[in-house]
Design a protein around this motif. Structure first.
Motif, mmCIF file in Angstrom:
data_model
loop_
_atom_site.group_PDB
_atom_site.id
_atom_site.type_symbol
_atom_site.label_atom_id
_atom_site.label_comp_id
_atom_site.label_asym_id
_atom_site.label_seq_id
_atom_site.Cartn_x
_atom_site.Cartn_y
_atom_site.Cartn_z
ATOM 1 N N GLY A 125 114.295 -86.272 -26.608
ATOM 2 C CA GLY A 125 113.892 -85.526 -27.796
ATOM 3 C C GLY A 125 112.390 -85.353 -27.961
ATOM 4 N N HIS A 126 111.588 -85.955 -27.087
ATOM 5 C CA HIS A 126 110.133 -85.822 -27.189
ATOM 6 C C HIS A 126 109.615 -84.821 -26.164
ATOM 7 N N HIS A 127 108.774 -83.902 -26.629
ATOM 8 C CA HIS A 127 108.168 -82.949 -25.690
ATOM 9 C C HIS A 127 107.098 -83.647 -24.869
ATOM 10 N N GLY A 128 107.067 -83.335 -23.615
ATOM 11 C CA GLY A 128 106.078 -83.967 -22.757
ATOM 12 C C GLY A 128 105.795 -83.149 -21.519
ATOM 13 N N ILE A 129 105.140 -83.810 -20.588
ATOM 14 C CA ILE A 129 104.746 -83.193 -19.320
ATOM 15 C C ILE A 129 105.277 -84.092 -18.217
ATOM 16 N N ARG A 130 105.676 -83.475 -17.133
ATOM 17 C CA ARG A 130 106.248 -84.259 -16.053
ATOM 18 C C ARG A 130 105.561 -83.937 -14.734
ATOM 19 N N ALA A 131 105.203 -84.993 -14.013
ATOM 20 C CA ALA A 131 104.641 -84.839 -12.672
ATOM 21 C C ALA A 131 105.600 -85.506 -11.700
ATOM 22 N N ALA A 132 105.995 -84.795 -10.656
ATOM 23 C CA ALA A 132 106.887 -85.370 -9.643
ATOM 24 C C ALA A 132 106.153 -85.376 -8.309
ATOM 25 N N LEU A 133 106.009 -86.568 -7.736
ATOM 26 C CA LEU A 133 105.257 -86.693 -6.488
ATOM 27 C C LEU A 133 106.216 -86.860 -5.312
ATOM 28 N N VAL A 134 106.299 -85.835 -4.487
ATOM 29 C CA VAL A 134 107.178 -85.912 -3.315
ATOM 30 C C VAL A 134 106.539 -85.278 -2.079
ATOM 31 N N ASN A 135 105.229 -85.114 -2.102
ATOM 32 C CA ASN A 135 104.586 -84.418 -0.985
ATOM 33 C C ASN A 135 103.789 -85.411 -0.135
ATOM 34 N N TYR A 136 103.962 -85.334 1.174
ATOM 35 C CA TYR A 136 103.259 -86.292 2.049
ATOM 36 C C TYR A 136 101.751 -86.084 2.034
ATOM 37 N N ARG A 137 101.294 -84.921 1.553
ATOM 38 C CA ARG A 137 99.858 -84.640 1.541
ATOM 39 C C ARG A 137 99.130 -85.288 0.362
ATOM 40 N N THR A 138 99.879 -85.685 -0.656
ATOM 41 C CA THR A 138 99.239 -86.191 -1.873
ATOM 42 C C THR A 138 98.574 -87.549 -1.607
ATOM 43 N N SER A 139 97.359 -87.704 -2.132
ATOM 44 C CA SER A 139 96.626 -88.950 -1.906
ATOM 45 C C SER A 139 95.907 -89.376 -3.193
ATOM 46 N N ASP A 140 95.256 -90.523 -3.144
ATOM 47 C CA ASP A 140 94.508 -91.020 -4.310
ATOM 48 C C ASP A 140 93.463 -90.013 -4.779
ATOM 49 N N LYS A 141 92.868 -89.345 -3.818
ATOM 50 C CA LYS A 141 91.854 -88.335 -4.159
ATOM 51 C C LYS A 141 92.451 -87.264 -5.081
ATOM 52 N N ASP A 142 93.712 -86.905 -4.822
ATOM 53 C CA ASP A 142 94.352 -85.877 -5.642
ATOM 54 C C ASP A 142 94.611 -86.364 -7.065
#
Ligand SMILES: *Cc1c(COP(=O)(O)O)cnc(C)c1O
Length: 471
Positions: free
Chosen positions: A436-453
């Motif tokens: 019931g709460h509006h929010g934002i969602r981030a889904a991490l499933v990419n091998y390219r994603t790193s701490d820098k991102d």
């Protein structure tokens, strides 16, 4: 000779070289490419009388369309559940197009081994997940079609319990289906299957969870032990990646006339890591399991699998048999995908997955899964530490569900923040509603994603939020 087909064949090396350059240009530029673009107008060309030839067509594409292609396979595209494309998967996908097989039958043409490679890909996947060799795997376009296919066989099974061949006779009565947090695509599948989406009996969730309250489910089950039912279980919900209790579902399935369908579109990959595989323990008794490949496997779109138990092969053939083609022989003896899935003709869909599974193996996918989970947890902490955001749900696996923190909430809405972020195009996320709460969602499933991102994204979020608060 004015024949453009033959002219193109003569310059095929040049065409492929141009395609390679274009591909490398895109892939090498992914980090800097925008995650959202708002084309005001695209100037669509009309079909030419005399064709342009492939190289000129590519130039028109490059000029008119390429600038508007977003970095959806890049490291900061966190909307929906969007996987990347591994180098091996790109190679496999390219070759699937080159070979252009209609992967349906092991007997359709002499030497057709594309279906055999698909069967082998199923084995690779079962091995990756530690699942027994009890399943038939079918390659479909995405998890929506996996859910559709699994539930189609479930429907046939249900009819059999009542003495009705639903594939032939049609639905004669309502079916009973239980689910707690079904993905929208399962609801869509029930609509497509004529079962009717309103026939899902929603089971309450555990407090502050998206997982099914198993006591509540048990209390809801039909009193008549002979009454069949279908359970659609979640092996990873999309918001908080919560898992229904597979052990207790397994116990119910062993006692009752129950078809257990598990939607493990991306959560199934938890099985790749010894630290998380317990979330799925018990899933090996499922009647059907949905796994998406274009998410955590990181192969290009148009790739998912439906696993169904071998013991249901006959029900599966009743559901999907291309009945008017008797020359193909007994479908249970001469295996053909034609009789085991919703499509008749289709591409060599398993090839990109086969390439990627062989190229990175168990260790590669274990790394990918554990790394994305580590990054998701780190992102959650970073967001909270800014003081501007709070989590809507604990980071259970690889998604982060958050909202602008209370004291800033009356000033800026989550949707406005997303719109502002999309102007900048450094990170893409999708809006969500959690409990019931509006929010934002981030889904991490990419091998390219790193701490820098994570750093780039959090900085972009804080900057955008401050800007909105001032305006
Ligand atoms: C993504 C997803 C689906 C639908 O998958 P498509 O590939 O978009 O068809 C179904 N179930 C779950 C849990 C998902 O995450």
């Amino acid at each position: 000779m004015e024949n453009k087909f033959y002219q193109d064949l003569e310059v095929l090396p040049g065409i492929l070289k141009d395609t390679l350059d274009l591909s490398l240009g895109y892939l090498n530029g992914l980090d800097g490419r925008k995650t959202a673009v708002h084309p005001t107008t695209i100037d669509w060309p009309s079909i030419p009388d005399a064709g342009l030839g492939a190289q000129q067509a590519a130039r028109v594409f490059e000029e008119k369309f390429l600038p508007f292609i977003v970095a959806s396979s890049g490291p900061r595209y966190w909307g929906y559940v969007t996987g990347g494309t591994t180098p091996a998967a790109i190679a496999g996908d390219w070759l699937a197009t080159v070979f252009d097989q209609n992967t349906q039958s092991t007997i359709s043409s002499a030497g057709d081994c594309s279906a055999l490679l698909e069967l082998q890909t199923v084995k690779l996947l079962l091995d990756l997940f530690g699942l027994p060799d009890d399943f038939i795997g079918g390659f479909v376009t995405g998890a929506t079609m996996s859910n559709f296919s699994g539930l189609a066989v479930a429907r046939q099974w249900y009819g059999k319990q009542l003495g009705i061949d639903i594939a032939r006779e049609g639905l004669r009565r309502d079916l009973t289906i239980y689910a707690a947090t079904p993905h929208s695509s399962s609801i869509k599948a029930l609509a497509m299957l004529g079962i009717g989406s309103k026939n899902v009996l929603l089971v309450p969730c555990l407090p502050d969870r998206e997982a099914m309250d198993m006591d509540a489910l048990e209390a809801m089950l039909p009193e008549d032990e002979d009454e069949p039912f279908i359970i659609i279980a979640s092996g990873g919900t999309v918001n908080s990646v919560d898992f229904d209790d597979m052990q207790r579902l397994k116990a119910i399935r062993s006692k009752r006339k129950c078809w257990l369908h598990i939607d493990a579109a991306f959560g199934g990959f938890a099985a790749c890591s010894p630290a998380f595989s317990h979330l799925l323990q018990g899933w090996e008794v499922a009647d059907s399991i949905t796994i998406d490949f274009h998410k955590w496997l990181n192969v290009p779109y148009d790739s998912a699998i439906i696993l169904t138990r071998k013991e249901h092969a006959q029900l599966q053939v009743q559901t999907f048999q291309n009945a008017a083609a008797p020359y193909l022989g007994d479908p249970l003896e001469k295996f053909s995908y034609l009789n085991f899935g919703p499509e008749n003709s289709r591409r060599f869909r398993a090839l990109p997955a086969w390439f990627s599974l062989m190229a990175y193996g168990k260790e590669g996918y274990r790394w990918l899964v554990e790394e994305d989970i580590r990054l998701a947890r780190s992102l959650g902490e970073k967001l909270v530490n800014t003081g501007y955001f709070s989590l809507l749900a604990p980071v259970r696996l690889n998604t982060v569900c958050f909202t602008i923190a209370d004291q800033h909430h009356d000033k800026v809405k989550n949707a406005d923040l997303l719109a502002e972020l999309n102007k900048e195009g450094k990170v893409f996320m999708t809006p969500t509603v959690y409990k019931g709460h509006h929010g934002i969602r981030a889904a991490l499933v990419n091998y390219r994603t790193s701490d820098k991102d994570l750093h780039i994204a959090v900085e972009a979020m804080v900057t955008a939020l401050k800007k909105l608060m001032q305006s």
